[in-house]
Write an enzyme that holds these catalytic residues in place. Structure first.
Site, PDB file in Angstrom:
ATOM      1  N   ASP A 124       0.858  -1.188   0.000  1.00 24.40           N
ATOM      2  CA  ASP A 124       0.000   0.000   0.000  1.00 24.40           C
ATOM      3  C   ASP A 124       0.893   1.237   0.000  1.00 24.40           C
ATOM      4  OD1 ASP A 124      -1.907   1.995   0.409  1.00 24.40           O
ATOM      5  OD2 ASP A 124      -3.074   0.792   1.815  1.00 24.40           O
ATOM      6  N   ARG A 154      -0.244   4.408  -0.320  1.00 22.69           N
ATOM      7  CA  ARG A 154      -1.020   5.622  -0.093  1.00 22.69           C
ATOM      8  C   ARG A 154      -0.516   6.426   1.105  1.00 22.69           C
ATOM      9  NH1 ARG A 154      -6.897   2.873  -0.230  1.00 22.69           N
ATOM     10  NH2 ARG A 154      -5.658   1.282   0.876  1.00 22.69           N
TER      11      ARG A 154
END
Length: 393
Positions: free
Chosen positions: A325, A327
């Site tokens: 991930d 983000r």
């Protein structure tokens, strides 16, 4: 390694000192000596050549490069990190151009407002590098770090850098850099810390527009924002009066799920569920350009290819060379603060969003579960999110 804070490094640079700047461990994972051209002294380049022994380069802003007609060294740049080397130069007042004194002269002339393109011979012994306009917020390289640091000290946007090598010719990393720092009593910082410093110092979003937006789920106010340093566009849907303890959904853009109603994921269903909830209870949806957990649409499709071969959504990302991930929620936190919101109720099943917002000063008062049905096509995806990523579903 022991790193110093950015303010102390800026003070050292302004005093004419050289510092060590370390990049990401997933990038070069190396340390460069960095000096600001305007503040550096006559011994700076000699110190770099003698003690660091790497290639001595001169990062400059695009404006300086264009004014002095510093064209790219090659038309087709295949450097894996996209380093923007220009043609090498010597100032016309040098002889061979290679001595530390003459390279210092060439570097200083780069920032002399009276200098013209004709004042530099090509090729030469100093290697200018062109920094991205948005600095380390656009590219986390030593080139951008040097120019950003120059600007932060109030100097002209140019520096001098040199990779640090060990005595045996290998690149200095980790404890080698720590020993170099201690031996020469230098400040040492990371590019990651410089990125965070700039994020806290400078606004990252610009409000652009506000309209009424009728939808299948109700009428919302839609705000448009632009990310200052990436030019990404972010939209925010709100319903009702904006207040503290707002109901907030952070939704990462998913073209396949949100637009084409893909059943590989639950993104589209979560967006629709959140819009219905916000329409009924009031709140906000921040729609973030984070396709594929930050890897982008085409890489997401490449990950789907691997999933069809037996990978899951996590191992597919890793196989492509990405973290599970990528983000970051700093932009989301900036948007909340734009609306003077510091306490929220978060519509999410993803614990990483809680931590991602908390590190930027947003308090999560309550979690609101987003319940959507599984499909035969996304069952394995949902199980992977629950087991490997800790989603609360």
């Amino acid at each position: 390694m022991q790193f110093d804070n950015i303010d102390s490094a800026l003070m050292a640079l302004k005093n004419g000192e050289t510092i060590i700047v370390v990049d990401d461990e997933n990038r070069e994972n190396e340390g460069d000596l960095v000096a600001v051209t305007e503040w550096m002294n006559d011994n700076t380049i000699n110190f770099m050549a003698k003690e660091a022994r790497g290639l001595i380069c001169a990062p400059v802003s695009k404006d300086i490069a264009q004014r002095l007609d510093l064209v790219q060294m090659v038309d087709d740049n295949s450097d894996i990190f996209g380093t923007q080397f220009t043609v090498s130069i010597d100032h016309v007042d040098t002889t061979t151009g290679i001595s530390a004194y003459e390279r210092t002269l060439t570097a200083k002339k780069l920032i002399d407002p009276s200098s013209e393109a004709k004042d530099f011979n090509r090729p030469g012994h100093l290697f200018p590098l062109v920094a991205q306009d948005k600095g380390v917020l656009a590219r986390n390289g030593h080139t951008e770090a040097a120019v950003d640091l120059a600007k932060l000290t109030g100097a002209k946007p140019a520096g001098v850098i040199c990779e640090i090598m060990n005595d045996d010719g290998t690149m200095a990393k980790g404890q080698d850099l720590q020993k170099f720092k201690e031996k020469h009593q230098l400040k040492m910082i990371t590019i990651d810390d410089l990125i965070e410093y700039r994020k806290k110092l400078e606004p990252e979003i610009e409000f652009k527009a506000k309209v009424k937006m009728p939808t299948d789920f109700g009428t919302f106010d839609m705000y448009g924002f632009k990310a200052t340093y990436t030019d990404e566009e972010i939209v925010v849907l709100t319903k009702g009066a904006i207040r503290q303890h707002e109901n907030v959904r952070l939704h990462s853009a998913c073209l396949t799920g949100d637009i084409f109603h893909s059943q590989r994921c639950d993104c589209g269903a979560q967006l629709e569920s959140s819009m219905k909830y916000i329409n009924e209870h009031g709140g906000m949806i921040i729609y973030l350009p984070q396709e594929g957990r930050g890897i982008g649409l085409l890489n997401k499709l490449r990950a789907y290819e691997l999933i069809e071969q037996g990978y899951d959504t996590v191992t597919a990302n890793l196989a492509l060379g990405f973290d599970e991930d990528l983000r970051d929620y700093h932009i989301a936190a900036q948007i909340l603060k734009y609306f003077n919101i510091e306490h929220i109720n978060l519509l999410s099943n993803n614990p990483s969003k809680f931590e991602g917002l908390k590190q930027y000063g947003i308090d999560i008062a309550e979690r609101i579960e987003v319940i959507v049905p599984e499909t035969v096509h996304n069952h394995d995806y949902m199980e992977t999110k629950k087991i490997k990523m800790g989603h609360l579903i």
